[in-house]
Design an enzyme around this catalytic site. Sequence first.
Site, PDB file in Angstrom:
ATOM      1  N   THR A  19       0.847  -1.192   0.000  1.00 30.87           N
ATOM      2  CA  THR A  19       0.000   0.000   0.000  1.00 30.87           C
ATOM      3  C   THR A  19       0.883   1.244   0.000  1.00 30.87           C
ATOM      4  O   THR A  19       0.952   1.993   0.974  1.00 30.87           O
ATOM      5  CB  THR A  19      -0.946  -0.021   1.219  1.00 30.87           C
ATOM      6  OG1 THR A  19      -1.636  -1.275   1.251  1.00 30.87           O
ATOM      7  CG2 THR A  19      -1.983   1.090   1.143  1.00 30.87           C
ATOM      8  N   ALA A  21       2.735   4.256  -2.999  1.00 31.65           N
ATOM      9  CA  ALA A  21       2.289   5.285  -3.933  1.00 31.65           C
ATOM     10  C   ALA A  21       1.362   4.725  -5.007  1.00 31.65           C
ATOM     11  O   ALA A  21       0.395   5.374  -5.411  1.00 31.65           O
ATOM     12  CB  ALA A  21       3.500   5.947  -4.581  1.00 31.65           C
ATOM     13  N   LYS A 200       5.864  -0.362 -22.143  1.00 28.73           N
ATOM     14  CA  LYS A 200       6.088   0.364 -20.886  1.00 28.73           C
ATOM     15  C   LYS A 200       7.571   0.627 -20.667  1.00 28.73           C
ATOM     16  O   LYS A 200       7.968   1.671 -20.139  1.00 28.73           O
ATOM     17  CB  LYS A 200       5.509  -0.439 -19.715  1.00 28.73           C
ATOM     18  CG  LYS A 200       5.683   0.240 -18.351  1.00 28.73           C
ATOM     19  CD  LYS A 200       4.867   1.518 -18.263  1.00 28.73           C
ATOM     20  CE  LYS A 200       5.191   2.327 -16.994  1.00 28.73           C
ATOM     21  NZ  LYS A 200       4.883   1.612 -15.750  1.00 28.73           N
ATOM     22  N   ASN A 208      13.726   6.174 -15.650  1.00 28.47           N
ATOM     23  CA  ASN A 208      14.143   5.643 -14.356  1.00 28.47           C
ATOM     24  C   ASN A 208      15.662   5.540 -14.275  1.00 28.47           C
ATOM     25  O   ASN A 208      16.267   5.930 -13.274  1.00 28.47           O
ATOM     26  CB  ASN A 208      13.489   4.284 -14.094  1.00 28.47           C
ATOM     27  CG  ASN A 208      12.087   4.408 -13.541  1.00 28.47           C
ATOM     28  OD1 ASN A 208      11.886   4.699 -12.371  1.00 28.47           O
ATOM     29  ND2 ASN A 208      11.100   4.196 -14.398  1.00 28.47           N
ATOM     30  N   GLU A 282      15.160  -1.655  -8.573  1.00 27.52           N
ATOM     31  CA  GLU A 282      14.589  -2.715  -9.407  1.00 27.52           C
ATOM     32  C   GLU A 282      15.401  -2.860 -10.709  1.00 27.52           C
ATOM     33  O   GLU A 282      14.862  -2.831 -11.806  1.00 27.52           O
ATOM     34  CB  GLU A 282      13.127  -2.404  -9.721  1.00 27.52           C
ATOM     35  CG  GLU A 282      12.245  -2.320  -8.493  1.00 27.52           C
ATOM     36  CD  GLU A 282      10.800  -2.015  -8.823  1.00 27.52           C
ATOM     37  OE1 GLU A 282       9.947  -2.909  -8.700  1.00 27.52           O
ATOM     38  OE2 GLU A 282      10.520  -0.864  -9.221  1.00 27.52           O
TER      39      GLU A 282
END
Length: 320
Positions: A19, A21, A200, A208, A282
């Site tokens: 839970t 952003a 994406k 990123n 990531e």
Amino acid sequence: MAEQFIYNSFQLSYAILGTGALGGYYGACLQKAGLNVHFLLHSDYEYVSKHGLVVESKYGDFTLPNVQAYQEASKMPPCDVVIIALKTTQNHLLPSMLPHVLKDNGVVLVLQNGLGVEDEVAKIVGSERVMGGLCFLCSNKVAPGHIRHLDYGQIKIGEYATNYQPAGITNRMQQIGDDFERAGIKMELAEDLLLARWQKLVWNIPYNGLSVVLDARTDELMSNLHTRKLVEELMWEVVAGAKSCDRTIPQTFVETMLNYTDKMKPYRTSMKIDYDEKRPLEVETMFGNPLNFAQARGANLPKITMLYQQLKFLDSRNCS
């Protein structure tokens, strides 16, 4: 196959694993629309269980004073749709979480960045019970239980099939899509999840990666002639990676992503926030896995390879 898990007219229940952003925003929107939503939290559990969730959004601020909050997945009820909104660096926790929270005829919707993330989940629950979702969302958690939605929010979802074979549009995709639309979230249903994931990455890889390496927001990357050119060159390498997997991304898509980002409010990417907060990045799912996919099929992506190597160094030093 997925169609044996078709849902009918009853209301779906949703579990949000993570839970933050992203999960906090979408889960709060679903609850506000009247859906049955259960939230898994970690550091914010005590606060949210007492005070609920606050969402500041360009589409209107709202507060949920009472939410169904849990600190452990084992205490959550089995749900029809389990949304994975954790960072992929926490996926090692999923084997202990998913068996408790997923109904026997339920589906896992993986709202994570990168490529190959559905493969990990399929090993736990079976490929016929997995969907992937790609979120184009600018949102930050600014305090415990407090989410600030800055821009966009649409999601593209697709059924996962072994080796990312195109799986078409299913009834359960449509029902989940309808729930999100009712919650004010623009949805797109994708027939080919692998193509959607590469699309994406056209945005995720340059913004990123460069945001961390160059210590820059999206607007700073776009306003400088040299970094804007580098962003576009990285996008075209992603297009080449997709082509190696027999997926075609048109030139207009690259132009659309550049235009979106030109119009976007100044944004610190999720990877940059993780880096600034000294959390693991990531890197593997967003850079390593796409490179492995492409290189196994004979594609050479030199700029993405260099960005991957730089991020591995920075991530290692940052978390040591």
